[in-house]
Design an enzyme around this catalytic site. Sequence first.
Site, PDB file in Angstrom:
ATOM      1  N   ASP A 394       0.832  -1.191   0.000  1.00 54.30           N
ATOM      2  CA  ASP A 394       0.000   0.000   0.000  1.00 54.30           C
ATOM      3  C   ASP A 394       0.878   1.256   0.000  1.00 54.30           C
ATOM      4  O   ASP A 394       2.043   1.222   0.394  1.00 54.30           O
ATOM      5  CB  ASP A 394      -0.918   0.001   1.222  1.00 54.30           C
ATOM      6  CG  ASP A 394      -2.259   0.658   0.954  1.00 54.30           C
ATOM      7  OD1 ASP A 394      -2.333   1.498   0.024  1.00 54.30           O
ATOM      8  OD2 ASP A 394      -3.237   0.335   1.651  1.00 54.30           O
ATOM      9  N   GLU A 397       2.976   5.270  -3.631  1.00 53.46           N
ATOM     10  CA  GLU A 397       3.149   6.488  -4.438  1.00 53.46           C
ATOM     11  C   GLU A 397       4.404   7.264  -4.063  1.00 53.46           C
ATOM     12  O   GLU A 397       5.107   7.694  -4.984  1.00 53.46           O
ATOM     13  CB  GLU A 397       1.929   7.412  -4.286  1.00 53.46           C
ATOM     14  CG  GLU A 397       0.622   6.804  -4.681  1.00 53.46           C
ATOM     15  CD  GLU A 397      -0.001   5.973  -3.560  1.00 53.46           C
ATOM     16  OE1 GLU A 397       0.022   6.414  -2.412  1.00 53.46           O
ATOM     17  OE2 GLU A 397      -0.481   4.881  -3.840  1.00 53.46           O
ATOM     18  N   ASP A 469      -8.063   4.018  -3.724  1.00 56.00           N
ATOM     19  CA  ASP A 469      -9.220   4.142  -2.833  1.00 56.00           C
ATOM     20  C   ASP A 469     -10.338   4.928  -3.508  1.00 56.00           C
ATOM     21  O   ASP A 469     -10.696   6.039  -3.101  1.00 56.00           O
ATOM     22  CB  ASP A 469      -8.806   4.840  -1.534  1.00 56.00           C
ATOM     23  CG  ASP A 469      -7.780   4.045  -0.755  1.00 56.00           C
ATOM     24  OD1 ASP A 469      -7.655   2.835  -1.005  1.00 56.00           O
ATOM     25  OD2 ASP A 469      -7.096   4.632   0.101  1.00 56.00           O
TER      26      ASP A 469
END
Length: 810
Positions: A394, A397, A469
């Site tokens: 997760d 980025e 998300d």
Amino acid sequence: MKKLFSLVVAVAAMLNVSAKTETKIEVKAGGYTCTATFLSPTIVRVTKTPDGKAIEGKSMVVTMQPQENVKVSRKEDGANLVLKSADLSVALEKATGRVTFSSEGETLLREKSFTLEERITGADKGSYIAGQVFTLDADEAIYGLGILQDGKMNRRGTHRYMIQGNTEDYQNVIQSVKGWALYWDNYSPTNFDDDENGMSFRSEVADGVDYYFMYGQTVDGCISEMRELSGQVPMFPLWTYGFWQSKERYKSLAELTGVVHKYREQGIPLDGIVQDWQYWGSHYLWNAMEFLGDGFQNAQAAIDDIHNHNAHLMITIWSSFGPQTKGYREMAAGNHLFDFSTWPQSGIESQWPPRMDYPSGVRCYDPFSAEARDIYWNNLKRLYDMGLDGWWMDSTEPDNFDFKDSDFDHPVDGGKATMRRLRNAYPLACVGGVYEHQRAVSDEKRVFIMTRSGYAGQQRYGSNVWSGDVGSSWEIFRAQIPAGLNFTLTGNPNYNTDIGGFFAGAYNKGWNDGSAVHNPLYRELYTRWMQYGMFCPVFRSHGTEVPREVYLYGKPGEPIYDAMVSTIRLRYRLLPYIYSTAWQVTSNAQSYMRPLVADFREDKRTWDMGYEFMFGKSILAAPVVHAQYTPEKSVSVDAMSGWDKKENKDNFDVANVDFSQPRSTTKYLPAGTRWYDFWTGKQYDGGQEVELKTTIDDIPMFVREGSIVPLGEEMQHTGEKKWDNLEIRVYPGADAAFTLYEDEGDNYNYEKGIYSTIDFKWNDRARRLTVETRKGEYPGMLTERRFTVKLPDGQEKTVAYEGKKVSVKF
């Protein structure tokens, strides 16, 4: 002093023209050195640098070595130097350095202008802001760039400041309907623009203009070229193609294992379950890579229990560490931590907005450092040694909150570069570090990574990128389809979404008994999203606020429950087709999700169709993407506001929703072939819209004539039944071929040639199916089996197969 050079105005410059190798041309013009170099007959690298300077370092993306003995001819054609291979001609204008690509007299792509603006202050002083403008044809469709949430297929008219984010990821790869592709080799934040001035890339940090032009001639050819340039796709384990259940989050191991038990008790197929965050405990222990939280004791017993129930466990890991973790201390000692604000910002998990008077102290690590990647794996190996099956990576980025431009100035890899220079390649480095370390440990277990962000070349690291998300709405649901197709067109075939949307938002409203799972608006959206998700390489339900476990949505005989379960069962029946497609992805540079333009370029209606696509080479997936039983609700939510779980006061009263009633939908069938309805066998001409009667459990699917589709038996998990009794569906109208691929399912022996293939060939004129002699072998291979061959008109014949050639005639 700023250095600016525009090719819009031809500059009369002193020229020094030379050819350093037979595959390279070079001109010096206006203080710049411009080169074009053939790496293969169809791949060309173009660079432009100030005289006396060069592109520094090795590309993080490009792994290809120039082919030896590339046959090209060189000539001076008036104002141009020209290199020509059998497939591609590259003309470099001597006065300006402008490049034109053409093939067989047709212009493919033309440069218009470039700029190199020197950075005279800051941490990146001495580098350049690099821009390149190209001229496209007026009606030329282009695709790619990555995962964008605008719902568009054709990227013409797109304007994006490209920096990796939660729900949008950028790949710097574009391809054209004319059969060319381009990779802009730069990792800094980049503006992409397409307007009346041309198509352009403009990157914040560079040593010069640096890009690769690929002439693949077709969509598949361009994808193949990109993978040749940046790496091929390893195979995922067979079990990853089953159904995955997840949510944010299971709050104990008992809850986690209880879900697996419930699926088995209910007879709903399942192969994977995901443990999301906070199994480590508090935010101060963020990403400890250990089971430290309350309710997570005796983790090894829980892992073993999941395995004993023939399921697999993937677990979340992050690119950041809390201050009380071993990883944090080891990274800090090596100066491998960034100081920008990331998720979670507060150490108090139960309050929103974040209590910034109790900062979490969580910091991201520097994956560009080999030493830091070693530390990361050494901590992760604790979980690997416990038998965890996959990694949910997760925030790759990474999350960067309260952003300051100085965050970009942070040195990476011991000061070799800045974060600004390498920012967009952060996920590539994170994922690559895990893949390479696990491969070094053992070849007995295939790497399986799901991650929220990606960059060009990441396909070589066994990673699947999901779309982040996203919120729950029909508009956002529809946007996931062209987002995934455009991502696939950059070279990485592995894409999925949070089925049902991550933030339920306005749909998080109870119905009758107070449970949001009974809200008919959400039930319809979730069902249709699942029917689309069945066609993604990874088939995974996930989200927050509203529970996602399928068994909560009714019982057998009820429309929503039956629709969801039948979708999952269909996925398992398609496993022989899907896994054989996976082999084609690995061995032949193909893709799972194929935009219609890939196969039907001559039909211009397909150029901008984003809601239908080919699933593999044979199946046309046309899921229902508009509400038919309830009102649509547009929800705008971002990754931060979604966490602000305010009480939803929207009134969504819907009376008398009856999901058993039929509805209708219209789907387009591409021209150039005839189509069979997957469910009824009815045949249609291509090049028309067809109206279909549907119910909530219908997934519009068609098969093109001249196809062979193998189907397995229904099963509870991918390993429950061998493929010894396959149904082979043949769709006449043209000759057809299909290769059934099989191997051990979860190791890298296939790389050594340890696998088997069986070729099926349909002769349409003779109406004969031939099953060829099996090629190859592997431990545990079936030596005897049956194939039941079926035609759409109901004819069927069963044949015994023992590895030798047999035929069936109709």
